[in-house]
Design an enzyme around this catalytic site. Structure first.
Site, PDB file in Angstrom:
ATOM      1  N   SER A  90       0.822  -1.210   0.000  1.00  0.00           N
ATOM      2  CA  SER A  90       0.000   0.000   0.000  1.00  0.00           C
ATOM      3  C   SER A  90       0.861   1.266   0.000  1.00  0.00           C
ATOM      4  O   SER A  90       1.738   1.394  -0.841  1.00  0.00           O
ATOM      5  CB  SER A  90      -0.950  -0.065   1.191  1.00  0.00           C
ATOM      6  OG  SER A  90      -2.051   0.727   0.949  1.00  0.00           O
ATOM      7  N   LYS A 118       4.257   2.038  -2.324  1.00  0.00           N
ATOM      8  CA  LYS A 118       4.703   3.237  -3.058  1.00  0.00           C
ATOM      9  C   LYS A 118       6.137   3.548  -2.601  1.00  0.00           C
ATOM     10  O   LYS A 118       7.025   3.867  -3.395  1.00  0.00           O
ATOM     11  CB  LYS A 118       3.806   4.448  -2.759  1.00  0.00           C
ATOM     12  CG  LYS A 118       2.301   4.230  -2.931  1.00  0.00           C
ATOM     13  CD  LYS A 118       1.519   5.491  -2.602  1.00  0.00           C
ATOM     14  CE  LYS A 118       0.111   5.295  -2.067  1.00  0.00           C
ATOM     15  NZ  LYS A 118      -0.886   4.665  -2.862  1.00  0.00           N
ATOM     16  N   TRP A 175      -9.779   0.414  -5.805  1.00  0.00           N
ATOM     17  CA  TRP A 175      -9.260   1.760  -5.485  1.00  0.00           C
ATOM     18  C   TRP A 175      -7.811   1.903  -5.974  1.00  0.00           C
ATOM     19  O   TRP A 175      -7.377   2.972  -6.387  1.00  0.00           O
ATOM     20  CB  TRP A 175      -9.374   1.955  -3.972  1.00  0.00           C
ATOM     21  CG  TRP A 175      -8.980   3.274  -3.377  1.00  0.00           C
ATOM     22  CD1 TRP A 175      -8.014   3.484  -2.436  1.00  0.00           C
ATOM     23  CD2 TRP A 175      -9.575   4.565  -3.608  1.00  0.00           C
ATOM     24  NE1 TRP A 175      -7.961   4.810  -2.081  1.00  0.00           N
ATOM     25  CE2 TRP A 175      -8.916   5.501  -2.789  1.00  0.00           C
ATOM     26  CE3 TRP A 175     -10.608   5.012  -4.436  1.00  0.00           C
ATOM     27  CZ2 TRP A 175      -9.230   6.852  -2.757  1.00  0.00           C
ATOM     28  CZ3 TRP A 175     -10.925   6.376  -4.411  1.00  0.00           C
ATOM     29  CH2 TRP A 175     -10.239   7.275  -3.593  1.00  0.00           C
ATOM     30  N   HIS A 178      -7.739  -5.529  -0.225  1.00  0.00           N
ATOM     31  CA  HIS A 178      -6.493  -4.769  -0.040  1.00  0.00           C
ATOM     32  C   HIS A 178      -5.777  -5.304   1.203  1.00  0.00           C
ATOM     33  O   HIS A 178      -6.226  -5.090   2.329  1.00  0.00           O
ATOM     34  CB  HIS A 178      -6.897  -3.308   0.153  1.00  0.00           C
ATOM     35  CG  HIS A 178      -5.758  -2.364   0.296  1.00  0.00           C
ATOM     36  ND1 HIS A 178      -4.964  -2.002  -0.760  1.00  0.00           N
ATOM     37  CD2 HIS A 178      -5.294  -1.682   1.384  1.00  0.00           C
ATOM     38  CE1 HIS A 178      -4.052  -1.137  -0.341  1.00  0.00           C
ATOM     39  NE2 HIS A 178      -4.236  -0.932   0.959  1.00  0.00           N
TER      40      HIS A 178
HETATM   41  C1  GTR Z   1      -5.483   4.511   1.288  1.00  0.00           C
HETATM   42  C2  GTR Z   1      -4.857   5.334   0.201  1.00  0.00           C
HETATM   43  C3  GTR Z   1      -4.055   4.451  -0.694  1.00  0.00           C
HETATM   44  C4  GTR Z   1      -3.197   3.443   0.051  1.00  0.00           C
HETATM   45  C5  GTR Z   1      -3.775   3.005   1.372  1.00  0.00           C
HETATM   46  C6  GTR Z   1      -2.819   2.433   2.406  1.00  0.00           C
HETATM   47  O1  GTR Z   1      -6.319   5.204   2.095  1.00  0.00           O
HETATM   48  O2  GTR Z   1      -5.883   5.963  -0.482  1.00  0.00           O
HETATM   49  O3  GTR Z   1      -3.299   5.244  -1.577  1.00  0.00           O
HETATM   50  O4  GTR Z   1      -1.918   3.872   0.172  1.00  0.00           O
HETATM   51  O5  GTR Z   1      -4.411   4.013   2.040  1.00  0.00           O
HETATM   52  O6  GTR Z   1      -1.665   2.787   2.503  1.00  0.00           O
HETATM   53  O7  GTR Z   1      -3.308   1.633   3.205  1.00  0.00           O
END
Ligand code: GTR
Length: 424
Positions: free
Chosen positions: A263, A267, A354, A404
């Site tokens: 997540s 990045k 997402w 996720h």
């Molecule tokens: C979310 C965000 C994503 C992702 C995620 C995370 O809210 O929109 O870009 O990075 O968090 O890190 O869990």
């Protein structure tokens, strides 16, 4: 905000109303706007890059600089010293199969000093092991329930109220992220794992450069409107500081360090891997917007929504592209290309629309010609692979069934792929 989920979560539509450029979130391929990706293998003078010498000497530095200026801000090249104090927490973890260590690191720059703690677990009685290196969300003590793991940063613990994300290190969360860090699986396969808490490097809120390692590497007074490093750059620096320990350690193999993250930390792993080529392989898990997904598709999370929700993650300049992705001179396929010729793995999840799994896959597919100039002739899939069927080339991809997260399935695939590409 209303949400309607249609068929297996693959097509979801909702109105996102938390950003400047209020517009319908795209969750349907039919609504993806037409876009043109910047060419990875054409340099700023208009010349086509046809061999890896030109890539390394001209195009790669140009792309890296564009990401510094337009997206993340630079990972600091400021001179620093780092010292390490190692404590063995257990030399008989997992019935004697593993050793667990804590390494307190003291980092000094001309602007001051700060400390952070690495948790390092490696197979007992082995040398030259490959090491998965990645940050964790809520403290080293969350990745295993071993009672001796230190909750290192009192400061972070005490500033709970300021954290917009709730990823705070506190005593109640001991062992709560165990499923994301399958230590026994890694040890059984001969891998080490080294991690540190991302909040130690930069607490996850817009702190005006005041806290964490920001003052060390980008002191107060740094012009945020120019080349300022956002939090992702500071977290990426944190991963490199862990690598500083590992390259001097007698157990780890400095030629087989693997940068990994999930997540926002996915990045981070990508941006770290782009900057720090000591990482021999890079893995992005569900990294999405600002990670592996193409911004110009505007699918799921957009540049505008991420900048509004997390104003501190990127360079201020990235705001310029809120709702104007077409104007971006770079896109995330070029970030992935910066890993070449090192193995890179992009993992998505079916219910994580997402993060735009298709956009992650397409970005990776765009790197194939770059690996081509290094001599890798791949049989890269032409369409998104079916769920749970990985493609394990030097640029690898899988779409896991489910939400996720980073799961045992993901780790199994990563280990299998590392066994293939990081051979002794
Ligand atoms: C979310 C965000 C994503 C992702 C995620 C995370 O809210 O929109 O870009 O990075 O968090 O890190 O869990």
């Amino acid at each position: 905000m209303k949400s309607i989920v249609i068929s297996l979560g693959l097509i979801i539509a909702f109105t996102f109303s938390g950003c400047n450029n209020e517009r319908e979130t795209i969750y349907d391929e039919a609504n993806v706007p037409e876009y043109t990706l910047p060419a990875t293998l054409v340099n700023s003078t208009g010349d086509t890059v046809s061999n890896y010498v030109e890539w390394n000497q001209t195009r790669r530095p140009e792309i890296l600089e564009m990401f510094e200026k337009e997206v993340y801000g630079p990972v600091s090249e400021l001179e620093y010293q780092v010292g390490f104090a190692v404590t063995i927490l257990s030399d008989s973890l997992l019935n004697g199969k593993a050793v667990m260590k804590e390494i307190e690191a003291v980092v000094t720059t001309a602007n001051g000093r700060d400390t952070f703690m690495i948790l390092y677990v490696h197979p007992a009685g082995m040398k030259k092991v490959p090491v998965f290196t990645g940050l964790n969300f809520s403290g080293n003590h969350t990745i295993d329930s071993f009672p001796g793991i230190t909750i290192h940063s009192e400061w972070v613990r005490n500033s709970e109220s300021k954290h917009i994300t709730g990823n705070v290190a506190n005593p109640e969360s001991r062992g709560t992220s165990k499923s994301r860090w399958p230590l026994e699986l890694l040890i059984n396969h001969g891998y080490g794992v080294a991690t540190a808490y991302y909040g130690e490097f930069d607490p996850d809120y817009d702190d005006g450069f005041e806290n964490g390692f920001h003052p060390l590497f980008a002191p107060p007074g740094t012009d945020r409107t120019k080349h300022s490093p956002g939090s992702i750059s500071i977290w990426a620096k944190g991963m490199s500081l862990i690598a500083d320990y590992l390259v001097g350690d007698t157990i780890s193999d400095p030629t087989r360090l693997i940068a990994l993250g999930h997540s926002r930390l996915g990045k981070t792993a990508l941006w770290c891997g782009a900057n720090d080529t000591r990482f021999a392989a890079v893995i992005s898990n569900n990294s999405g917007c600002g990670g592996a997904a193409l911004s110009k598709r505007e699918f799921g999370e957009t540049v505008g929504s991420i900048n509004n929700m997390f104003p501190h993650w990127f360079n201020d300049r990235f705001n310029h592209y809120n709702g104007k992705e077409k104007k971006l001179p770079v896109d995330q396929h070029m970030l992935l290309a910066l890993m070449a010729p090192r193995p890179v793995y992009v993992a998505s999840a079916t219910e994580d629309q997402w993060a735009d799994p298709m956009g992650e896959f397409l970005a990776l597919s765009e790197t194939v010609p770059v690996y081509g100039i290094f001599g890798y002739d791949q049989d890269f899939p032409e369409t998104l692979p079916p769920a749970d069927k990985p493609y394990d080339g030097i640029t690898a991809y899988h779409l896991r069934s489910g939400p996720h997260d980073i799961t045992a399935f993901d780790w199994h695939m990563f280990i299998r792929w590392c066994n293939k590409w990081l051979v002794d």
